[in-house]
Design a protein around this motif. Structure first.
Motif, PDB file in Angstrom:
ATOM      1  N   PRO A  75       3.143 -23.786 -33.334  1.00 20.66           N
ATOM      2  CA  PRO A  75       1.822 -24.394 -33.523  1.00 20.66           C
ATOM      3  C   PRO A  75       1.361 -25.093 -32.254  1.00 20.66           C
ATOM      4  N   VAL A  76       0.053 -25.146 -32.068  1.00 15.26           N
ATOM      5  CA  VAL A  76      -0.527 -25.943 -30.983  1.00 15.26           C
ATOM      6  C   VAL A  76      -0.971 -27.252 -31.616  1.00 15.26           C
ATOM      7  N   ILE A  77      -0.269 -28.328 -31.283  1.00 14.80           N
ATOM      8  CA  ILE A  77      -0.448 -29.610 -31.961  1.00 14.80           C
ATOM      9  C   ILE A  77      -1.138 -30.622 -31.060  1.00 14.80           C
ATOM     10  N   VAL A  78      -2.074 -31.355 -31.642  1.00 12.55           N
ATOM     11  CA  VAL A  78      -2.682 -32.507 -30.980  1.00 12.55           C
ATOM     12  C   VAL A  78      -2.515 -33.717 -31.891  1.00 12.55           C
ATOM     13  N   ARG A  79      -2.540 -34.896 -31.305  1.00 15.66           N
ATOM     14  CA  ARG A  79      -2.456 -36.128 -32.086  1.00 15.66           C
ATOM     15  C   ARG A  79      -3.849 -36.542 -32.542  1.00 15.66           C
ATOM     16  N   LYS A  80      -3.896 -37.376 -33.571  1.00 17.84           N
ATOM     17  CA  LYS A  80      -5.197 -37.792 -34.103  1.00 17.84           C
ATOM     18  C   LYS A  80      -5.965 -38.667 -33.121  1.00 17.84           C
ATOM     19  N   ALA A  82      -6.205 -37.913 -29.954  1.00 16.75           N
ATOM     20  CA  ALA A  82      -6.783 -37.038 -28.933  1.00 16.75           C
ATOM     21  C   ALA A  82      -8.289 -36.964 -29.122  1.00 16.75           C
ATOM     22  N   THR A  83      -8.994 -36.675 -28.045  1.00 21.97           N
ATOM     23  CA  THR A  83     -10.449 -36.599 -28.118  1.00 21.97           C
ATOM     24  C   THR A  83     -10.895 -35.162 -28.401  1.00 21.97           C
ATOM     25  N   VAL A  84     -12.156 -35.041 -28.788  1.00 18.59           N
ATOM     26  CA  VAL A  84     -12.733 -33.721 -29.001  1.00 18.59           C
ATOM     27  C   VAL A  84     -12.664 -32.906 -27.707  1.00 18.59           C
ATOM     28  N   GLY A  85     -12.864 -33.585 -26.571  1.00 19.20           N
ATOM     29  CA  GLY A  85     -12.753 -32.909 -25.287  1.00 19.20           C
ATOM     30  C   GLY A  85     -11.359 -32.347 -25.071  1.00 19.20           C
ATOM     31  N   ASP A  86     -10.331 -33.126 -25.414  1.00 15.38           N
ATOM     32  CA  ASP A  86      -8.946 -32.658 -25.304  1.00 15.38           C
ATOM     33  C   ASP A  86      -8.728 -31.427 -26.192  1.00 15.38           C
ATOM     34  N   ALA A  87      -9.295 -31.471 -27.401  1.00 17.39           N
ATOM     35  CA  ALA A  87      -9.115 -30.378 -28.354  1.00 17.39           C
ATOM     36  C   ALA A  87      -9.767 -29.091 -27.847  1.00 17.39           C
ATOM     37  N   VAL A  88     -10.948 -29.208 -27.267  1.00 17.51           N
ATOM     38  CA  VAL A  88     -11.639 -28.031 -26.733  1.00 17.51           C
ATOM     39  C   VAL A  88     -10.806 -27.391 -25.630  1.00 17.51           C
ATOM     40  N   VAL A  89     -10.258 -28.217 -24.745  1.00 18.12           N
ATOM     41  CA  VAL A  89      -9.420 -27.700 -23.659  1.00 18.12           C
ATOM     42  C   VAL A  89      -8.183 -27.006 -24.223  1.00 18.12           C
ATOM     43  N   ALA A  90      -7.508 -27.640 -25.197  1.00 14.41           N
ATOM     44  CA  ALA A  90      -6.295 -27.063 -25.791  1.00 14.41           C
ATOM     45  C   ALA A  90      -6.597 -25.742 -26.479  1.00 14.41           C
ATOM     46  N   PHE A  92      -8.895 -23.510 -25.798  1.00 13.78           N
ATOM     47  CA  PHE A  92      -9.137 -22.399 -24.888  1.00 13.78           C
ATOM     48  C   PHE A  92      -7.950 -22.111 -23.970  1.00 13.78           C
ATOM     49  N   VAL A  93      -7.221 -23.135 -23.579  1.00 19.37           N
ATOM     50  CA  VAL A  93      -6.046 -22.919 -22.729  1.00 19.37           C
ATOM     51  C   VAL A  93      -4.985 -22.116 -23.473  1.00 19.37           C
ATOM     52  N   ASP A  94      -4.789 -22.461 -24.760  1.00 19.26           N
ATOM     53  CA  ASP A  94      -3.764 -21.775 -25.551  1.00 19.26           C
ATOM     54  C   ASP A  94      -4.299 -20.545 -26.267  1.00 19.26           C
ATOM     55  N   ASN A  95      -5.628 -20.355 -26.226  1.00 15.81           N
ATOM     56  CA  ASN A  95      -6.264 -19.170 -26.817  1.00 15.81           C
ATOM     57  C   ASN A  95      -5.835 -18.965 -28.269  1.00 15.81           C
ATOM     58  N   VAL A  96      -6.051 -19.987 -29.098  1.00 15.43           N
ATOM     59  CA  VAL A  96      -5.656 -19.946 -30.499  1.00 15.43           C
ATOM     60  C   VAL A  96      -6.882 -20.111 -31.395  1.00 15.43           C
TER      61      VAL A  96
END
Length: 203
Positions: A75-80, A82-90, A92-96
Motif C-alpha cells: 500500500p501507499v500510505i500517508v498519515r492523516k 499529511a497535506t493535500v499537496g503531499d497526497a497529490v505528489v504521492a 502521481f509519484v507512485d502512480n496508484v
C-alpha cells in the motif's frame, strides 16, 4: 452465488426474472451480471437472456481461484497530518489509483482517491495546505478486503462500489464493537486486469 445457480437451473433467463426471484431491483444486480459475463462464467444474448458459458472451464482458470494475498501489492500510505499537496505528489509519484491513510501503528483511518483530490483542489488555491483528514473517505463508508478473500470477491466489490483500489486489511480486536483494521496491502484494477489476462491465456 445465487445468480449463477439461477442461471444454471433456469437458462435462458432475463435480468428482470433473476432480479424478481432474488427480490431485488434490476440495477442492484447489473454489476454482478456484467462481471460474470466479463469473467466468462455466463453469456448473454439480446431478447434471450443469460445462460451458462459451456466452453468456460473453471479448472483452467487458475487466476480466478486466487486469494487476495497472492496478488496484493504494497500500500501507499500517508498519515492523516499529511497535506493535500503531499497526497497529490504521492499519488502521481507512485502512480496508484488511491492512497491509504493510516496511523503510526498502520491502522486504517481512511482512503483518498484521485476524485477526492480533484474535488478539493479545483478552484481552491488553499487546498494544497489542507490536511488529508478533511478530504479522505472514512469508516463506515470504506470498502476493504482481507488477505484470505477470493480475488473474485475483490473484483465484485470494486465493480459495485466503483472504486479503483481496495485496502487489504487484517482486523484486530480493540475492545470496541468495531475492530481496528491493520493495513497489509492493496489490490487495484490494474491487479485485476493482470489476473484476468493470466486466466484468459489458460482458457
Amino acid at each position: 452465488m445465487e445468480i449463477l445457480e439461477l442461471i444454471h437451473k433456469q437458462a435462458p433467463i432475463t435480468g428482470e426474472q433473476i432480479a424478481e426471484q432474488l427480490g431485488v431491483s434490476r440495477p442492484t444486480i447489473r454489476s454482478d451480471l456484467s462481471l460474470l459475463v466479463m469473467l466468462g462464467h455466463i453469456n448473454a444474448k439480446p431478447k434471450v437472456g443469460y445462460f451458462p458459458n459451456q466452453s468456460f472451464r473453471e479448472e483452467q482458470a487458475g487466476g480466478l481461484k486466487l486469494k487476495v494475498k497472492q496478488v496484493q501489492s504494497m500500500p501507499v500510505i500517508v498519515r492523516k497530518t499529511a497535506t493535500v499537496g503531499d497526497a497529490v505528489v504521492a499519488l502521481f509519484v507512485d502512480n496508484v489509483g488511491g492512497l491509504v491513510v493510516a496511523d503510526e501503528e498502520g491502522m486504517l483511518l481512511g482512503v483518498i482517491s484521485p476524485k477526492d483530490l480533484l474535488k478539493v483542489t479545483l478552484g481552491n488555491p488553499a487546498a494544497a495546505s489542507m490536511p488529508v483528514s478533511l478530504v479522505m473517505t472514512r469508516k463506515p463508508q470504506l470498502v476493504t478486503v482481507t488477505p484470505d478473500d477470493d480475488v473474485i470477491e475483490a473484483a465484485r466489490k470494486m465493480a459495485e462500489n466503483q472504486v479503483d483500489m481496495l485496502p487489504v486489511v487484517v482486523p484486530h480486536e480493540n475492545g470496541s464493537d468495531t475492530p481496528s483494521l491493520e493495513v497489509v496491502g492493496r489490490i487495484s484494477k490494474t491487479t485485476m486486469t493482470k489476473v484476468l489476462l493470466d486466466a484468459a491465456r489458460k482458457w
